[in-house]
Design an enzyme around this catalytic site. Structure first.
Site, mmCIF file in Angstrom:
data_model
loop_
_atom_site.group_PDB
_atom_site.id
_atom_site.type_symbol
_atom_site.label_atom_id
_atom_site.label_comp_id
_atom_site.label_asym_id
_atom_site.label_seq_id
_atom_site.Cartn_x
_atom_site.Cartn_y
_atom_site.Cartn_z
ATOM 1 N N GLU A 212 0.811 -1.215 0.000
ATOM 2 C CA GLU A 212 0.000 0.000 0.000
ATOM 3 C C GLU A 212 0.850 1.273 0.000
ATOM 4 O OE1 GLU A 212 -3.456 0.288 -0.077
ATOM 5 O OE2 GLU A 212 -3.416 -1.859 -0.527
ATOM 6 N N GLU A 221 -1.516 9.549 0.048
ATOM 7 C CA GLU A 221 -1.830 9.146 -1.315
ATOM 8 C C GLU A 221 -1.155 10.091 -2.305
ATOM 9 O OE1 GLU A 221 -5.847 8.422 -4.053
ATOM 10 O OE2 GLU A 221 -6.002 8.809 -1.890
ATOM 11 N N ASN A 259 -14.644 6.361 7.019
ATOM 12 C CA ASN A 259 -13.594 5.565 7.659
ATOM 13 C C ASN A 259 -12.846 6.375 8.715
ATOM 14 O OD1 ASN A 259 -13.856 3.002 6.462
ATOM 15 N ND2 ASN A 259 -12.765 3.670 4.617
#
Length: 359
Positions: A212, A221, A259
């Site tokens: 990831e 990200e 989340n």
């Protein structure tokens, strides 16, 4: 006169046939070492090899079992010297260990601490003081074998040295101490089941983390164009930190306002209003990763934690994290990347990978 009497007495003994010559004993020379044992070689009955400074004879056909072995195939012929393998405790001239070099079982290397180690299993250059299943101390040059104490005795099943070996190019933000501090949030993480299961779970978590984050390199990200897309306006609490504030962060790349809200509530942290905590506090970042691992099914049917402790297998951890995109043939290259990393990490921890690796 005294010397003359002694000669006369000696002559008498010779005549009587009772003289016994006294010759100073000489040290028995050690047997020469046979050719060094090789893991890939096939040995038939009566074949002789040397390994760790001793000679051995094969009683029957064998391959890949390092002397002295566990099946009784090898007969120990004793210590040897003067051959290709120096005797244990003698002078050693083995090469320095080099990370990334392939070593067959039986290879002996000199580590950076000056001590020697012998490969118990074939390995692609794992660190001898980290991967203790692959290496064991070897007595050489009169030095007793020394096993360094673990970095974190009684704690996480992954030591700091092993963690550093897994992530040699990691961002300094992702500290080992931050990871250990985060473990208190979910005590069952990597603490459930047998020692093998615990290590498999830790390896599975860290393998997915590696994938990831590009090896724990990326904190956030990288595609900033995605940032505004992670706000679900249908949630009653909305996006108080801003439309583009809920992009992927941390070891599992936590994203979406719902989340952040759920993780914040579970961890008693204000992540909905301050999602930046995940990119500024290492312990918080690790906690969010472990939170997802322990509590969220994602697109799968079980949590990643349950997948590992119930034997469902590593493949189900992929499904829980990104199965809607990668599994069922969606992106086999990405799946393989995760599986390959997991296999490497269980190797570092000295356990098997288990079954059901793919999704």
């Amino acid at each position: 006169m005294t010397r003359l009497r002694a000669l006369v007495a000696l002559a008498a003994l010779i005549v009587a046939g009772t003289f016994v010559a006294v010759i100073p004993p000489t040290a028995a020379s050690a047997a020469a070492c046979s050719a060094s044992w090789q893991a890939s070689a096939v040995y038939w009955g009566d074949a002789q090899v040397s390994h760790n400074g001793r000679n051995y004879r094969a009683k029957w056909w064998t391959q890949n079992e390092a002397p002295p072995g566990t099946t009784g195939v090898w007969e120990d012929l004793g210590a040897c010297g003067g051959g290709t393998t120096p005797p244990t405790g003698g002078t050693c001239n083995h090469p320095n260990w080099v990370a990334g070099t392939w070593y067959a079982a039986g290879a002996i290397v000199r580590y950076t601490n000056g001590l020697y180690y012998v490969a118990e299993h074939d390995n692609p250059g794992y660190d001898p003081i980290v991967s203790t299943w692959y290496w064991e101390p070897y007595t050489c040059g009169g030095q007793p074998p020394t096993t360094p104490p673990p970095t974190n005795p009684g704690g996480f099943v992954v030591t700091e040295a092993q963690f550093n070996q897994m992530f040699p190019g990691r961002n300094s933000f992702y500290t080992y101490s931050g990871l250990v501090a985060a473990l208190s949030a979910y005590p069952a993480f990597a603490k459930s089941g047998s020692t093998t299961v615990q290590r498999q779970e830790a390896a599975a978590f860290l393998a997915n983390v590696y994938h990831e984050t590009g090896g724990l390199v990326h904190i956030v990200e990288q595609n900033t164009a995605n940032y505004p897309h992670y706000c679900d306006p249908n949630q009653s609490y909305g996006c108080p930190a801003g439309q583009a504030a809920y992009y992927g962060r941390g070891p599992i790349q936590l994203s979406w306002n719902f989340n952040y809200n759920a993780a914040g509530n579970a961890l008693n942290l204000p992540l909905l209003t301050n999602p930046w905590l995940v990119q500024t506090d290492a312990a918080v970042a690790w906690k969010t990763g472990i939170w997802y691992w322990m509590t969220q099914n994602g697109p799968g049917t079980m949590t990643a934690h349950n997948a590992m402790v119930t034997g469902a297998g590593f493949g189900q951890t992929i499904r829980s994290i990104n199965g809607s995109i990668e599994c069922n043939g969606g992106n086999p290259a990405q799946v393989q990347s995760r599986v390959t990393r997991y296999q490497q990490f269980v190797g570092i921890l000295g356990v098997s990978a288990g079954a059901n690796l793919y999704c």
